[in-house]
Design an enzyme around this catalytic site. Structure first.
Site, PDB file in Angstrom:
ATOM      1  CG  ASP A  27      -0.191  -0.161   2.515  1.00 44.49           C
ATOM      2  OD1 ASP A  27       1.055  -0.365   2.474  1.00 44.49           O
ATOM      3  OD2 ASP A  27      -0.822  -0.082   3.574  1.00 44.49           O
ATOM      4  CG  HIS A  30      20.247   1.333 -19.758  1.00 43.14           C
ATOM      5  ND1 HIS A  30      19.176   0.989 -20.529  1.00 43.14           N
ATOM      6  CD2 HIS A  30      20.674   2.518 -20.252  1.00 43.14           C
ATOM      7  CE1 HIS A  30      18.956   1.918 -21.451  1.00 43.14           C
ATOM      8  NE2 HIS A  30      19.865   2.858 -21.302  1.00 43.14           N
ATOM      9  CG  ASP A  37      23.913   9.012 -18.053  1.00 44.96           C
ATOM     10  OD1 ASP A  37      23.298  10.063 -17.781  1.00 44.96           O
ATOM     11  OD2 ASP A  37      23.702   8.345 -19.088  1.00 44.96           O
ATOM     12  CG  ASP A  65      20.576  12.453 -20.272  1.00 44.18           C
ATOM     13  OD1 ASP A  65      21.341  11.881 -19.492  1.00 44.18           O
ATOM     14  OD2 ASP A  65      20.116  11.897 -21.309  1.00 44.18           O
ATOM     15  CG  HIS A  81      25.054   4.629 -26.738  1.00 44.52           C
ATOM     16  ND1 HIS A  81      25.289   5.940 -27.050  1.00 44.52           N
ATOM     17  CD2 HIS A  81      25.985   4.284 -25.821  1.00 44.52           C
ATOM     18  CE1 HIS A  81      26.314   6.372 -26.353  1.00 44.52           C
ATOM     19  NE2 HIS A  81      26.772   5.379 -25.600  1.00 44.52           N
ATOM     20  CG  HIS A 130      18.100  11.073 -25.837  1.00 42.23           C
ATOM     21  ND1 HIS A 130      17.602  11.910 -24.860  1.00 42.23           N
ATOM     22  CD2 HIS A 130      19.187  10.477 -25.278  1.00 42.23           C
ATOM     23  CE1 HIS A 130      18.353  11.794 -23.767  1.00 42.23           C
ATOM     24  NE2 HIS A 130      19.326  10.933 -23.995  1.00 42.23           N
ATOM     25  CG  HIS A 139      15.331   8.732 -23.257  1.00 42.52           C
ATOM     26  ND1 HIS A 139      15.405   7.417 -22.879  1.00 42.52           N
ATOM     27  CD2 HIS A 139      16.575   9.247 -23.054  1.00 42.52           C
ATOM     28  CE1 HIS A 139      16.641   7.149 -22.467  1.00 42.52           C
ATOM     29  NE2 HIS A 139      17.366   8.240 -22.558  1.00 42.52           N
ATOM     30  CD  GLU A 143      23.243  10.019 -24.670  1.00 42.59           C
ATOM     31  OE1 GLU A 143      23.584   9.180 -23.830  1.00 42.59           O
ATOM     32  OE2 GLU A 143      22.106  10.492 -24.738  1.00 42.59           O
ATOM     33  CE1 TYR A 181      29.771   3.333 -22.648  1.00 41.17           C
ATOM     34  CE2 TYR A 181      29.407   3.354 -25.026  1.00 41.17           C
ATOM     35  CZ  TYR A 181      29.210   3.906 -23.780  1.00 41.17           C
ATOM     36  OH  TYR A 181      28.440   5.035 -23.655  1.00 41.17           O
ATOM     37  NE  ARG A 186      26.351   7.567 -21.465  1.00 40.19           N
ATOM     38  CZ  ARG A 186      26.344   6.410 -20.853  1.00 40.19           C
ATOM     39  NH1 ARG A 186      26.935   5.375 -21.432  1.00 40.19           N
ATOM     40  NH2 ARG A 186      25.780   6.236 -19.682  1.00 40.19           N
ATOM     41  CD  GLU A 211      23.664  12.147 -21.818  1.00 36.72           C
ATOM     42  OE1 GLU A 211      23.949  11.454 -20.811  1.00 36.72           O
ATOM     43  OE2 GLU A 211      22.595  12.049 -22.436  1.00 36.72           O
TER      44      GLU A 211
END
Ligand code: GLY
Ligand code: MN
Ligand code: MN
Length: 435
Positions: free
Chosen positions: A35, A238, A255, A266, A345, A349, A356, A380, A384, A402, A404
């Site tokens: 709940d 991710h 990130d 972002d 990737h 975006h 996004h 970005e 890798y 990365r 960005e």
């Protein structure tokens, strides 16, 4: 954002509609477990059009040949709700606060919508939503359709989100200011992470240091699940576990960014845990940075996003050749998608009310959209190299980088809204060693 901004957007949407009714619903509350609920986050499309931030609300826009009308349905004041969860604005409060034509208790929605649908031929809703109130409207439209003697009935159910998101693509000056506020706090948080980071810390402790900055400044903590990825964890795109220890001599990729008044930022930065890049890390870092700077340099009105994607892949492929990770002709390597293994990737975006932003990437003919002033896109690039990837020289294994930033398209080209955040090797090392 003030009421006239929301009213202007409703007018823009009504201008795009044919005669008919549009129904846009608030986001449902989300159960966390049993709940308890997650903190409430409004449906971005709904918020964009009215700025109302409570659940169980519905916005109805009506367009006839002669006139337009906006109606907001809200939860009535409820003493039990006020006791446990706080006051709602209620019908009267919403009438005073919001510049819509009419406000009603949401309990009257079902009857009112049935009446409305008798008078129009187009119904605009989120076609892909499972919202029960939209299903109700669809059922009403169906039942009217099969009722004899009805003069008018819905003949087309259309996607309203496509129209709203076309509007959301171009940010107003007020939206840009709000995004800049989110970015300013995110900048502070990234700098704080660079300053406090040391080997032996846990990834979640860096996340906590950033969230302190966000919450202390009054922002919602995170615009999306923060990625704080030490060493090889950066190669999980991710990665949000954030439980591992940060190790001396490794990099950490962060990130993470906050949301301000529902607008996202972002940002990704990658820096050495101990504050000093090794020569190899520096080499890869500068390769990624060079790609990012060149891509940003190419952004201006008229450039197509698809072209930018292709250009960034060419640059990343060249970087992989220069590092000695790929060998051969760029064109053949790209045809074989060899570079995708290490740069999997997209280049970026749309960003706005959603990190996004679900705004269109192509026009009605399916052609990639050309940039126009007011669009905001992340840039970005990343490379890798997994620790267990024997296709790369050993010295690169376990490195994931990365970088960005959030880029606004302007008449003269573009503006990097996050340029204040340390990014060159020198700036980062200075910040990391600055306690
Ligand atoms: N933070 C999610 C992304 O960069 O797309
Ligand atoms: Mn992004
Ligand atoms: Mn990101």
């Amino acid at each position: 954002m003030i009421e006239t901004h929301f009213a202007h957007r409703r007018t823009q949407l009504l201008d795009m509609m044919e005669e008919g009714v549009a129904i846009i619903t608030s986001a449902p509350t989300q159960t966390r477990s049993n709940d308890t609920e997650y903190p409430y986050r409004q449906n971005s499309d709904f918020y964009y059009l009215c700025g109302f931030n409570e659940d169980n609300a519905i916005l109805v826009l009506i367009k006839t040949a002669e006139s337009t009308k906006s109606i907001l349905f809200v939860e009535a004041y409820n003493a039990e709700h006020a006791l446990w969860n706080g006051d709602r604005l209620g019908v009267e409060g919403s009438r005073e606060r919001f510049n819509v034509d009419e406000v009603y208790d949401v309990a009257t929605y079902t009857d009112m919508v049935q009446e409305l649908l008798r008078e129009h031929i187009n119904l605009y809703i989120d076609l892909y939503s499972e919202d029960s109130r939209l299903n109700e409207a669809k059922r009403s439209a169906q039942s009217l359709h099969s009722t004899r003697g009805i003069k008018r009935h819905i003949r087309a159910i259309r996607d309203v989100t496509f129209l709203i998101r076309k509007l959301r693509l171009i940010k107003s000056p007020e939206e840009i200011e709000t995004i800049k506020k989110a970015i300013a706090l995110t900048a502070e948080a990234h700098h704080q992470a660079m300053r406090v980071c040391k080997s032996g810390m846990k990834e979640y402790q860096l996340q906590a240091a950033m969230n302190y900055v966000f919450l202390h400044s009054g922002a919602s903590a995170e615009a999306y699940g923060s990625i704080v990825a030490g060493g090889n964890n950066a190669n999980t795109l991710h990665y949000i576990d954030n439980r591992d220890e940060l190790t001396d001599g490794e990099l950490v990729l962060i990130d993470a960014a906050c949301e301000w008044e529902l607008y996202a930022s972002d940002i990704t930065r990658t820096f050495p845990v101990n504050g000093k890049f090794t020569d190899t890390q520096c080499e890869v870092y500068n390769a990624v940075l060079d790609v990012q700077l060149r891509v940003i340099d190419a952004i201006k009105p008229g450039v197509k996003r698809d072209w930018l994607q292709h250009y960034s892949e060419e640059l990343l492929c060249d970087a992989l050749i220069n590092l000695g990770i790929l060998s051969g002709e760029r064109e053949a390597l790209m045809d074989a998608k060899e570079h995708k293994k290490y740069a999997p990737h997209g280049i970026g975006h749309w960003m706005g009310l959603d990190v996004h932003d679900p705004c269109p990437y192509v026009d009605e003919a399916g052609e990639s959209l050309a940039f126009v002033p007011g669009m905001v896109m992340t840039i970005e690039p990343g490379l890798y190299f997994r620790a267990d990837d024997e296709s790369v020289p050993e010295c690169y294994r376990g490195i994931g980088i990365r970088i960005e930033d959030d880029i606004l398209i302007i008449e003269e080209g573009c503006e990097n809204l996050s340029s204040i955040i340390a990014k060159s090797v020198e700036e980062i090392e200075r910040c990391c060693n600055q306690l």
